[in-house]
Design an enzyme around this catalytic site. Structure first.
Site, PDB file in Angstrom:
ATOM      1  N   ARG A   8     -26.767 -49.879  73.485  1.00  0.00           N
ATOM      2  CA  ARG A   8     -26.960 -48.436  73.402  1.00  0.00           C
ATOM      3  C   ARG A   8     -26.930 -48.010  71.953  1.00  0.00           C
ATOM      4  NH1 ARG A   8     -21.352 -45.350  74.922  1.00  0.00           N
ATOM      5  NH2 ARG A   8     -22.384 -43.737  73.728  1.00  0.00           N
ATOM      6  N   GLU A 188     -26.029 -44.296  64.226  1.00  0.00           N
ATOM      7  CA  GLU A 188     -27.344 -44.857  64.531  1.00  0.00           C
ATOM      8  C   GLU A 188     -27.547 -46.205  63.829  1.00  0.00           C
ATOM      9  OE1 GLU A 188     -30.168 -41.880  63.634  1.00  0.00           O
ATOM     10  OE2 GLU A 188     -31.628 -42.643  65.070  1.00  0.00           O
ATOM     11  N   ASN A 189     -28.285 -47.094  64.449  1.00  0.00           N
ATOM     12  CA  ASN A 189     -28.648 -48.394  63.870  1.00  0.00           C
ATOM     13  C   ASN A 189     -27.438 -49.250  63.498  1.00  0.00           C
ATOM     14  OD1 ASN A 189     -31.358 -47.597  64.008  1.00  0.00           O
ATOM     15  ND2 ASN A 189     -31.149 -46.518  62.053  1.00  0.00           N
ATOM     16  N   ARG A 190     -26.326 -49.012  64.167  1.00  0.00           N
ATOM     17  CA  ARG A 190     -25.096 -49.785  63.932  1.00  0.00           C
ATOM     18  C   ARG A 190     -24.495 -49.575  62.534  1.00  0.00           C
ATOM     19  NH1 ARG A 190     -25.937 -49.812  68.684  1.00  0.00           N
ATOM     20  NH2 ARG A 190     -25.863 -51.595  70.095  1.00  0.00           N
ATOM     21  N   LEU A 191     -24.936 -48.492  61.850  1.00  0.00           N
ATOM     22  CA  LEU A 191     -24.335 -48.188  60.532  1.00  0.00           C
ATOM     23  C   LEU A 191     -23.167 -47.227  60.761  1.00  0.00           C
ATOM     24  CD1 LEU A 191     -27.411 -47.826  58.144  1.00  0.00           C
ATOM     25  CD2 LEU A 191     -25.678 -49.632  58.186  1.00  0.00           C
TER      26      LEU A 191
END
Ligand SMILES: Cc1cc2nc3c(=O)[nH]c(=O)nc-3n(C[C@H](O)[C@H](O)[C@H](O)COP(=O)(O)O)c2cc1C
Length: 211
Positions: A8, A188-191
């Site tokens: 997710r 977002e984007n695992r950042l």
């Protein structure tokens, strides 16, 4: 279903140095209030990790019952595995996960027993049956079967004739005094955002970690 495909995005919020409180307990309070609003039943559940007598870390869920500048309070049986572990080594971890908010908080701290008045007050605020259950349960000891527990529970209820039991001396609270907090906000984007507060003498040193 392939577990590898479970995935997710986290887009709900952000945690920036410019808008965090300088005192971690204030940020914790803000997040706890938001967690209670989004999931009142489970927001106070926290994984408590102790260092077991065998050297292995061991976690279990407990319910947070209070927090303040002094620390974080939960209640348990002092003779349980966690109680014995804490008596041997006071260093514990507390880990909150609030999935609806895409947040976690990790706390490292030192646990010590709360005073007796705090334990008495909370014990007697619990429902009658919970008090009886705490009084008959040698938490974390082996029992022969379910009937053994149910019989002990019923026997004590019969003996009490509706009177409330005394708090067992080995049942009470622990106060965890924090030395470190980590606040994690999914991004977002695992950042993701990770902000750490570490106690240095009387002040909290604040830093950001890579996700
Ligand atoms: C949602 C939830 C809340 C719990 N709350 C407590 C609690 O506040 N105190 C407690 O001693 N155990 C609580 N437990 C049970 C513990 O997770 C654990 O099984 C028990 O304390 C024995 O742990 P130990 O053998 O490691 O000492 C809770 C479990 C769950 C799933």
């Amino acid at each position: 279903m392939e577990l590898e495909s479970v995935r997710r995005e986290y887009k709900r919020a952000e945690l920036s140095e410019t808008d965090i409180e300088k005192q971690p307990i204030l940020l914790f309070e803000k997040w706890m209030k938001e967690a209670l609003a989004s999931n009142p039943n489970d927001a106070t559940s926290v994984a408590l990790t102790t260092i077991g007598m065998d050297g292995f870390p061991q976690s279990r869920i407990v319910l947070l019952k209070n927090y303040s500048d002094e620390g974080f309070v939960f209640f348990t049986n002092y003779h349980s595995q966690k109680g014995r572990a804490i008596e041997n080594d006071a260093r514990v971890g507390m880990h909150f996960f609030w999935p609806e908010l895409e947040r976690q908080v990790r706390i490292s701290g030192l646990a010590k027993k709360t005073n007796k008045d705090v334990s008495d007050e909370y014990f007697h605020s619990r429902p009658f049956d919970s008090q009886v259950a705490a009084a008959i349960s040698g938490q974390s000891t082996e029992v022969a079967n379910r009937a053994f527990l149910e019989n002990k529970f019923q026997e004590l209820k019969n003996e009490l004739h509706g009177k409330y039991p005394e708090r067992p001396k080995n049942w009470g609270g622990y106060l965890v005094k924090p030395v470190k907090f980590e606040f994690w906000q999914g991004r977002e984007n695992r950042l993701h955002d990770r902000i750490v507060f570490e106690k240095e003498s009387d002040t909290w040193e604040i830093k950001r970690l890579a996700p």
